[in-house]
Motif scaffolding. Structure first.
Motif, PDB file in Angstrom:
ATOM      1  N   GLU A 126       0.641  -0.985   0.143  1.00 56.86           N
ATOM      2  CA  GLU A 126       0.313   0.254   0.355  1.00 56.86           C
ATOM      3  C   GLU A 126       1.076   1.530   0.651  1.00 56.86           C
ATOM      4  OE1 GLU A 126      -3.339   1.668  -0.586  1.00 56.86           O
ATOM      5  OE2 GLU A 126      -3.059  -0.615  -0.475  1.00 56.86           O
ATOM      6  N   THR A 132       2.162   2.096  -3.786  1.00 55.15           N
ATOM      7  CA  THR A 132       1.485   2.579  -4.405  1.00 55.15           C
ATOM      8  C   THR A 132       1.229   3.686  -4.996  1.00 55.15           C
ATOM      9  OG1 THR A 132      -0.309   1.872  -3.657  1.00 55.15           O
ATOM     10  CG2 THR A 132       0.601  -0.358  -4.547  1.00 55.15           C
ATOM     11  N   LYS A 133       1.397   4.151  -2.960  1.00 53.36           N
ATOM     12  CA  LYS A 133       1.163   5.470  -3.194  1.00 53.36           C
ATOM     13  C   LYS A 133       2.766   6.216  -3.010  1.00 53.36           C
ATOM     14  CE  LYS A 133      -2.813   4.911  -0.343  1.00 53.36           C
ATOM     15  NZ  LYS A 133      -3.358   4.523   0.803  1.00 53.36           N
ATOM     16  N   ILE A 174       3.484   7.573  -8.702  1.00 52.08           N
ATOM     17  CA  ILE A 174       1.915   8.178  -9.019  1.00 52.08           C
ATOM     18  C   ILE A 174       2.285   8.308 -10.327  1.00 52.08           C
ATOM     19  CG2 ILE A 174       0.836  10.015  -8.717  1.00 52.08           C
ATOM     20  CD1 ILE A 174       2.279  10.064  -5.664  1.00 52.08           C
ATOM     21  N   THR A 177       2.569   2.479 -14.358  1.00 52.19           N
ATOM     22  CA  THR A 177       2.342   1.441 -14.696  1.00 52.19           C
ATOM     23  C   THR A 177       3.119   0.495 -13.248  1.00 52.19           C
ATOM     24  OG1 THR A 177       0.814   1.413 -16.378  1.00 52.19           O
ATOM     25  CG2 THR A 177       1.448  -0.333 -15.073  1.00 52.19           C
ATOM     26  N   TYR A 230      -6.063  -5.071  -6.987  1.00 53.54           N
ATOM     27  CA  TYR A 230      -4.819  -3.683  -6.531  1.00 53.54           C
ATOM     28  C   TYR A 230      -5.960  -3.723  -8.802  1.00 53.54           C
ATOM     29  CZ  TYR A 230      -2.570  -3.197  -3.027  1.00 53.54           C
ATOM     30  OH  TYR A 230      -1.751  -3.553  -1.533  1.00 53.54           O
ATOM     31  N   ASN A 231      -6.607  -4.787  -8.614  1.00 55.29           N
ATOM     32  CA  ASN A 231      -6.587  -4.979 -10.134  1.00 55.29           C
ATOM     33  C   ASN A 231      -6.036  -5.005 -11.139  1.00 55.29           C
ATOM     34  OD1 ASN A 231      -9.630  -4.867  -9.689  1.00 55.29           O
ATOM     35  ND2 ASN A 231      -9.213  -2.386  -9.257  1.00 55.29           N
ATOM     36  N   TRP A 264      -0.557  -2.987 -12.647  1.00 58.40           N
ATOM     37  CA  TRP A 264      -1.726  -2.636 -12.442  1.00 58.40           C
ATOM     38  C   TRP A 264      -0.976  -0.984 -12.462  1.00 58.40           C
ATOM     39  CZ3 TRP A 264       1.412  -5.097  -8.810  1.00 58.40           C
ATOM     40  CH2 TRP A 264       2.556  -4.210  -7.496  1.00 58.40           C
ATOM     41  N   LYS A 265      -2.371  -0.113 -12.657  1.00 54.55           N
ATOM     42  CA  LYS A 265      -2.253   1.679 -12.551  1.00 54.55           C
ATOM     43  C   LYS A 265      -2.349   1.566 -11.118  1.00 54.55           C
ATOM     44  CE  LYS A 265      -1.385   5.411 -14.596  1.00 54.55           C
ATOM     45  NZ  LYS A 265      -1.316   5.179 -15.408  1.00 54.55           N
ATOM     46  N   PRO A 266      -1.273   2.330  -9.835  1.00 50.34           N
ATOM     47  CA  PRO A 266      -2.106   2.217  -8.588  1.00 50.34           C
ATOM     48  C   PRO A 266      -3.054   3.959  -8.400  1.00 50.34           C
ATOM     49  CG  PRO A 266       0.077   2.199  -8.608  1.00 50.34           C
ATOM     50  CD  PRO A 266       0.178   2.652 -10.121  1.00 50.34           C
ATOM     51  N   SER A 267      -4.278   3.541  -7.506  1.00 51.60           N
ATOM     52  CA  SER A 267      -5.318   4.699  -7.998  1.00 51.60           C
ATOM     53  C   SER A 267      -4.588   5.633  -6.922  1.00 51.60           C
ATOM     54  CB  SER A 267      -6.012   4.024  -7.071  1.00 51.60           C
ATOM     55  OG  SER A 267      -5.973   3.309  -6.010  1.00 51.60           O
ATOM     56  N   ILE A 268      -4.748   7.404  -7.155  1.00 54.07           N
ATOM     57  CA  ILE A 268      -4.745   7.872  -5.976  1.00 54.07           C
ATOM     58  C   ILE A 268      -5.001   8.354  -5.687  1.00 54.07           C
ATOM     59  CG2 ILE A 268      -4.169  10.377  -6.181  1.00 54.07           C
ATOM     60  CD1 ILE A 268      -3.329  10.308  -9.714  1.00 54.07           C
TER      61      ILE A 268
END
Length: 193
Positions: A139, A142-143, A148, A151, A169-170, A189-193
């Motif tokens: 986690e 991803t942040k 940011i 991928t 994380y899809n 995967w593309k981390p969500s913001i």
């Protein structure tokens, strides 16, 4: 006091090496000895675009995640240290299957030709596994400001970890291969913001 995630520094390098050796014994680097792992992490800690996030409890490192934003060749580290060539030669002679696995891992990674930031290693001290520290490390990665908008990629042979990446994380499988009967997946995967 809970788990604190922060950048690992050289002062924790011995703990880092111990956790890697104990938690990832099937990895090729521990097969080359603690001295090799120590040199590897000394290189990583002072290299641009390499980050090691650590999970700390009461000031002690209990897990880590290596994030590579700028890809580097592990062979370049080995070529700088002549003793590594000797260790690799000894490994090839004494444990040929482990040596071949390492060579094939490098070959498969080269086939990806990816420039994505990658989680190279994630490991948690065996005494602290199963309580969510690995998830906290992922986690945090991803942040991380370095990923940011990018991928993110990682490799795993653990079906449970693969399922977590896919569900939480899809992540999608971008490449898979079989090595001596063991299946490996590269996930992106593309981390969500």
């Amino acid at each position: 006091m809970g788990t604190v995630i922060k950048q690992v520094t050289r002062s924790h390098i011995n703990e880092l090496v111990r956790i890697h050796q104990e938690s990832l014994p099937d990895d090729i680097l521990p097969s080359l000895g603690s001295g090799t792992l120590l040199k590897y992490y000394e290189f990583v800690l002072c290299s641009y675009g390499q980050y090691i996030l650590g999970a700390f409890q009461e000031g002690c490192l209990v897990g880590f995640c290596q994030l590579s934003v700028n890809q580097f060749s592990i062979l370049s580290i080995f070529l700088r240290n002549p003793s590594f060539i000797l260790r690799i030669t000894i490994l090839a002679l004494t444990r040929p299957k482990k040596f071949i696995s390492g060579v094939l891992m490098v070959w498969h990674k080269s086939k990806l030709n990816s420039r994505c930031p990658e989680i190279e290693f994630i490991a948690v001290d065996k005494k602290f596994q199963g309580i969510g520290i690995g998830s906290k490390l992922i986690e945090s990665v991803t942040k991380h400001e370095a990923v940011i908008g990018a991928t993110l990629m990682t490799k795993t042979s653990n079906p449970l970890a693969k399922n977590i990446y896919e569900k939480k994380y899809n992540a999608i499988i971008s490449y898979e291969f079989l090595l001596f009967g063991k299946k490996y997946w590269y996930l992106t995967w593309k981390p969500s913001i």
